[in-house]
Motif scaffolding. Sequence first.
Motif, short mmCIF file in Angstrom:
data_model
loop_
_atom_site.label_atom_id
_atom_site.label_comp_id
_atom_site.label_asym_id
_atom_site.label_seq_id
_atom_site.Cartn_x
_atom_site.Cartn_y
_atom_site.Cartn_z
N ASP A 114 0.83 -1.21 0.00
CA ASP A 114 0.00 0.00 0.00
C ASP A 114 0.86 1.26 0.00
N ARG A 162 -1.16 4.35 -1.41
CA ARG A 162 -2.12 4.04 -2.48
C ARG A 162 -3.56 4.36 -2.07
N LYS A 165 -6.60 3.21 -4.49
CA LYS A 165 -7.08 1.83 -4.40
C LYS A 165 -8.34 1.71 -3.51
#
Length: 637
Positions: A114, A162, A165
């Motif tokens: 992430d 991220r 996402k």
Amino acid sequence: MKYYITTPIYYPNSSPHIGTAYTTIAADAMARLRRMKGDDVFFLTGTDENAQKIVRTAEAAGLDPHTYVDGIVEKFKELWRLLDISNDDFIRTTEERHAKVVQQIFTRLYEQGDIYKSEYEGWYCTPCETFWTRNKLVDGKCPNPDCGREVELLKEESYFFRMSKYEQRLLKYIQENPDFIQPVSRRNEMIRFIESGLEDLCVSRTTFQWGIKVPFDPKHVVYVWLDALINYISALGYPDDVNYNKYWPADVHLIGKDILRFHTIIWPIILMALDIPLPKKVYGHGWFLSREGGKISKSRGNVQDSFELIRRYGSDPIRYFLLREMQAGMDGTYSEDDLVEKLNSDLANDLGNYISRTLAMIVKYNDSKVPAPGADTELETELKSLSSSVAKTVEQKMLDCDPAAALEAIWQFVSQCNKYVDTTAPWNLAKDPAQRERLNTVLYTFADSIRILGIFCAPFMPGVPEKIKPLLGGGDYYRVWDDATRWNVLKPGTEIQKGEPIFPRVDLSQFSEPESEQEAPDVVKMPPLKEEIGIDEFAKLDLRVVKIIKAEKVEKTDRLLKLEVEMGGETRTVVSGIAQHYTAEELVGKKVILVANLKPAKLRGIVSQGMILAASDQEQLEVLTVAKDLPTGAQVK
Ligand code: ME8
């Protein structure tokens, strides 16, 4: 039930002010109420110390950042102590317990993909500690409507989080949990923001070293917002401390609207990535604005020294004013004049005066003892049921983070108590021995209502129960919220004390020194005030508008005028000592105020039937007139 409430952790780049105090006081009132309801409460506040702006301010002050923040953090702690803030913990992001958790989380997010390394090229606003893309800037400056300051171009190797996402998952969560972002207007704003698309967030910096190091790449420090948000769980000892298991998820993150985006987008996404439940509610309140309209903030230079304000007014009136002034979903206005006005009207007059006048009646009519009550009438039943409904409303409003509405409900009770005095008119009951039992019920209700007011005020003004306690015989009645819905708790026979008014009136001019002789205010040295009287004593005066129809000097005096006045068709003679200030011609036709029920008195052989009101210092005198054309006989109340 557990209840976990937090404030933002504040930047210790300058001393706390009224704006920062609002959030902390509001959270404190909510925490106190939940404790009084028997909940197991954890109330967290603290300081956000790893910001780039801290380094800059410290440098400007010629100090290293540690020394600089240590000094300011002490001021925060001292202010919270003086404002009776009951936080259970105070987290500083420079503490090891916090840094450890941030590093652990950063590593985990990196390991699970992430967080990734890339290069950041974009703009940064240091006062807001926010990254901006070029298209968001307004005239090349920070687009935050409260900032508008210069931004800096950054080009550095960075780690990225991220966020993109999690965009759809977050949107779904917000839509399915209408309580998560409050108030509703701000929720819609956030939904629109997310719908416009989330970009990955730069979460590390390399151009300075102040902050928490990325453990596996120590030339990077963690971006201050990622670091700061984690305080809400690091303080509880995430991931395995008993406090974390007991208190997380937070019941409320109380914050200002300026930082809602960080709390409802970045923070939930961090938590989703960690597979941790989200806080139940993020409430973004409005700002305190100055009278001129700008947000109260250190950078605008419109803040007042909070310590001086407490010295002048004490903690309770400041708490009351701020909590009452900030209406849900709106901005509030702060000025010292408004604070003084509210103190005098709501606290000194409505609340304080109710307490002193009713206690004075117990002193006078029952030898300072709380009598045993007789049977209730509709008046008592009404007051009692109001206290129950007010208690319920306050609980709900505080769960909704709306202390202004909670206080409004309490003041309905205060106002009903004042009406109860006027309706029951104990001064009349006291004249009639047959009404003794009724008088006892009324006096008892006064005393027990004061106990209830002590409970109602406790979460908002924790000093009030302390002030009331000695007046009601020293008993400890103010800890359990539900006791505000129970009556007949105070023991008959309790010896009460009249005491000083719990909120003395304040005159703002008492704090300002006249700048020079010439500019000294146009007032005489005020003669000392007379002994306080209750409204019942004042109500005995019968003041009326009268018209002067004739005026002549009283022979052999240079002070007295004999006036003939007309009042509702009746003519009266009044002798008045105003001859040195008015000629007879100046007075005829004037509508003035007469004390109409003053016993007639003989002056120089003339029976004077009342007295004309006038204001005077040692030199001047002016009779009080009415500007509107009111009919004679109209009452002055
Ligand atoms: O934003 N009126 O800290 P900060 C009402 N460190 N509230 C006000 C206010 C005003 N005029 N001025 C400030 C930060 N506040 C970050 C927070 S949290 C993980 C990190 C209050 O010192 C309000 O709560 O700039 C606002 O959100 C907060 O102070 C900002 O404090």
